[in-house]
Motif scaffolding. Structure first.
Motif, PDB file in Angstrom:
ATOM      1  N   ARG A  56     -40.350  -9.668  58.172  1.00  0.00           N
ATOM      2  CA  ARG A  56     -39.295 -10.661  57.971  1.00  0.00           C
ATOM      3  C   ARG A  56     -38.059  -9.929  57.478  1.00  0.00           C
ATOM      4  NH1 ARG A  56     -39.516 -15.894  53.896  1.00  0.00           N
ATOM      5  NH2 ARG A  56     -37.458 -16.664  54.466  1.00  0.00           N
ATOM      6  N   PRO A  57     -36.898 -10.229  58.063  1.00  0.00           N
ATOM      7  CA  PRO A  57     -35.691  -9.520  57.622  1.00  0.00           C
ATOM      8  C   PRO A  57     -35.322  -9.864  56.181  1.00  0.00           C
ATOM      9  CG  PRO A  57     -35.164 -11.159  59.314  1.00  0.00           C
ATOM     10  CD  PRO A  57     -36.632 -11.176  59.132  1.00  0.00           C
ATOM     11  N   ALA A  58     -34.778  -8.864  55.492  1.00  0.00           N
ATOM     12  CA  ALA A  58     -34.364  -9.039  54.107  1.00  0.00           C
ATOM     13  C   ALA A  58     -33.276  -8.023  53.770  1.00  0.00           C
ATOM     14  CB  ALA A  58     -35.558  -8.872  53.168  1.00  0.00           C
ATOM     15  N   ARG A  59     -32.564  -8.313  52.681  1.00  0.00           N
ATOM     16  CA  ARG A  59     -31.573  -7.376  52.145  1.00  0.00           C
ATOM     17  C   ARG A  59     -32.184  -6.692  50.930  1.00  0.00           C
ATOM     18  NH1 ARG A  59     -26.554  -9.200  50.015  1.00  0.00           N
ATOM     19  NH2 ARG A  59     -27.785 -10.839  49.084  1.00  0.00           N
ATOM     20  N   PRO A  79     -38.757  -1.672  59.775  1.00  0.00           N
ATOM     21  CA  PRO A  79     -37.641  -0.886  60.277  1.00  0.00           C
ATOM     22  C   PRO A  79     -36.384  -1.085  59.422  1.00  0.00           C
ATOM     23  CG  PRO A  79     -37.827  -2.889  61.551  1.00  0.00           C
ATOM     24  CD  PRO A  79     -38.967  -2.896  60.555  1.00  0.00           C
ATOM     25  N   LEU A  80     -35.655  -0.025  59.271  1.00  0.00           N
ATOM     26  CA  LEU A  80     -34.361  -0.052  58.592  1.00  0.00           C
ATOM     27  C   LEU A  80     -33.328  -0.468  59.633  1.00  0.00           C
ATOM     28  CD1 LEU A  80     -33.252   0.550  55.793  1.00  0.00           C
ATOM     29  CD2 LEU A  80     -32.940   2.905  56.488  1.00  0.00           C
ATOM     30  N   VAL A  81     -32.516  -1.480  59.324  1.00  0.00           N
ATOM     31  CA  VAL A  81     -31.636  -2.062  60.339  1.00  0.00           C
ATOM     32  C   VAL A  81     -30.180  -1.654  60.175  1.00  0.00           C
ATOM     33  CG1 VAL A  81     -30.796  -4.235  61.330  1.00  0.00           C
ATOM     34  CG2 VAL A  81     -33.191  -4.017  60.672  1.00  0.00           C
ATOM     35  N   SER A 134     -30.078  -3.693  55.130  1.00  0.00           N
ATOM     36  CA  SER A 134     -30.947  -4.736  55.686  1.00  0.00           C
ATOM     37  C   SER A 134     -32.097  -4.034  56.384  1.00  0.00           C
ATOM     38  CB  SER A 134     -30.175  -5.645  56.645  1.00  0.00           C
ATOM     39  OG  SER A 134     -29.739  -4.930  57.771  1.00  0.00           O
ATOM     40  N   ALA A 135     -33.260  -4.657  56.299  1.00  0.00           N
ATOM     41  CA  ALA A 135     -34.463  -4.080  56.894  1.00  0.00           C
ATOM     42  C   ALA A 135     -35.384  -5.211  57.318  1.00  0.00           C
ATOM     43  CB  ALA A 135     -35.160  -3.158  55.894  1.00  0.00           C
ATOM     44  N   PRO A 142     -35.410  -5.228  65.202  1.00  0.00           N
ATOM     45  CA  PRO A 142     -36.221  -5.283  66.423  1.00  0.00           C
ATOM     46  C   PRO A 142     -37.211  -6.446  66.352  1.00  0.00           C
ATOM     47  CG  PRO A 142     -36.984  -3.533  64.997  1.00  0.00           C
ATOM     48  CD  PRO A 142     -35.740  -4.072  64.370  1.00  0.00           C
ATOM     49  N   PRO A 143     -37.718  -6.876  67.484  1.00  0.00           N
ATOM     50  CA  PRO A 143     -38.728  -7.941  67.460  1.00  0.00           C
ATOM     51  C   PRO A 143     -40.022  -7.432  66.820  1.00  0.00           C
ATOM     52  CG  PRO A 143     -38.432  -7.101  69.689  1.00  0.00           C
ATOM     53  CD  PRO A 143     -37.398  -6.429  68.834  1.00  0.00           C
TER      54      PRO A 143
END
Length: 191
Positions: A56-59, A79-81, A134-135, A142-143
């Motif tokens: 799940r994306p997060a900061r 993953p690191l975004v 963000s990661a 990525p999906p």
């Protein structure tokens, strides 16, 4: 240096409605919705811990007392975004924004997530650096790999079907073997 989760920025990888369908619950069996809603983040956290990946994306915020000597800072966030912002924090706690341009994501944000620091960073002196990144999969990232989504579904289903069977004693319930196998296939390796 431990990244601090600031905010969840996306939705859970599976919804209550999706899990209701997966569990083959009738449409009038809504009494279980609250339980399913609580199992989703718990199972996600268990799958994330086993896979060493964020589903799940997060900061996140990273505080540094000094710039990395070799210009690389490995992070346990795969993953690191993106690098969202950077700043310097003085002794009084005042944050001064700096151009995040010299702070970039390393070449492999999936298998070897790290920050790369350019030579043109301001000196820290008595200040410390604060970097926000963000990661996570989903959102701008990525999906989520389908094996991890299926591991999540299997874990939720197992915990749903076997709730309370162990009497609440002993260690927390592990991932079911099928979910553990799927998670192992996507697990981020570390040395």
């Amino acid at each position: 240096m431990i990244p601090i989760r600031v905010e969840e920025t996306g939705v859970e990888p599976v919804s209550v409605a999706e899990m209701r369908a997966y569990l083959r619950l009738a449409s009038d069996e809504s009494a279980e919705d609250a339980l399913i809603a609580h199992l989703i983040p718990a199972a996600r956290a268990a799958v994330e811990a086993q896979a060493r990946r964020l589903l799940r994306p997060a900061r996140f915020r990273v505080a540094l007392a000094a710039w990395p000597r070799l210009g690389l800072l490995p992070l346990p966030l795969s993953p690191l975004v993106a690098v969202l912002r950077a700043g310097l924090v003085d002794a009084r706690g005042t944050l001064t924004q700096i151009d995040p341009g010299p702070v970039r994501i390393g070449p492999d944000p999936w298998e070897a997530p790290c920050l790369s620091f350019g030579p043109d960073l301001p000196p820290l002196g008595a200040a410390s650096a604060l970097i926000e990144v963000s990661a996570g999969c989903g959102g701008d990232g990525p999906p989520i790999p389908e094996p991890l989504v299926q591991a999540l579904r299997l874990t939720i289903a197992d915990w749903f079907e076997n709730r309370g069977d162990a009497g609440g004693t002993g260690p927390p319930r592990a991932l079911p073997p099928e979910a553990a196998g799927l998670t192992a296939a996507c697990r981020r390796m570390r040395l």
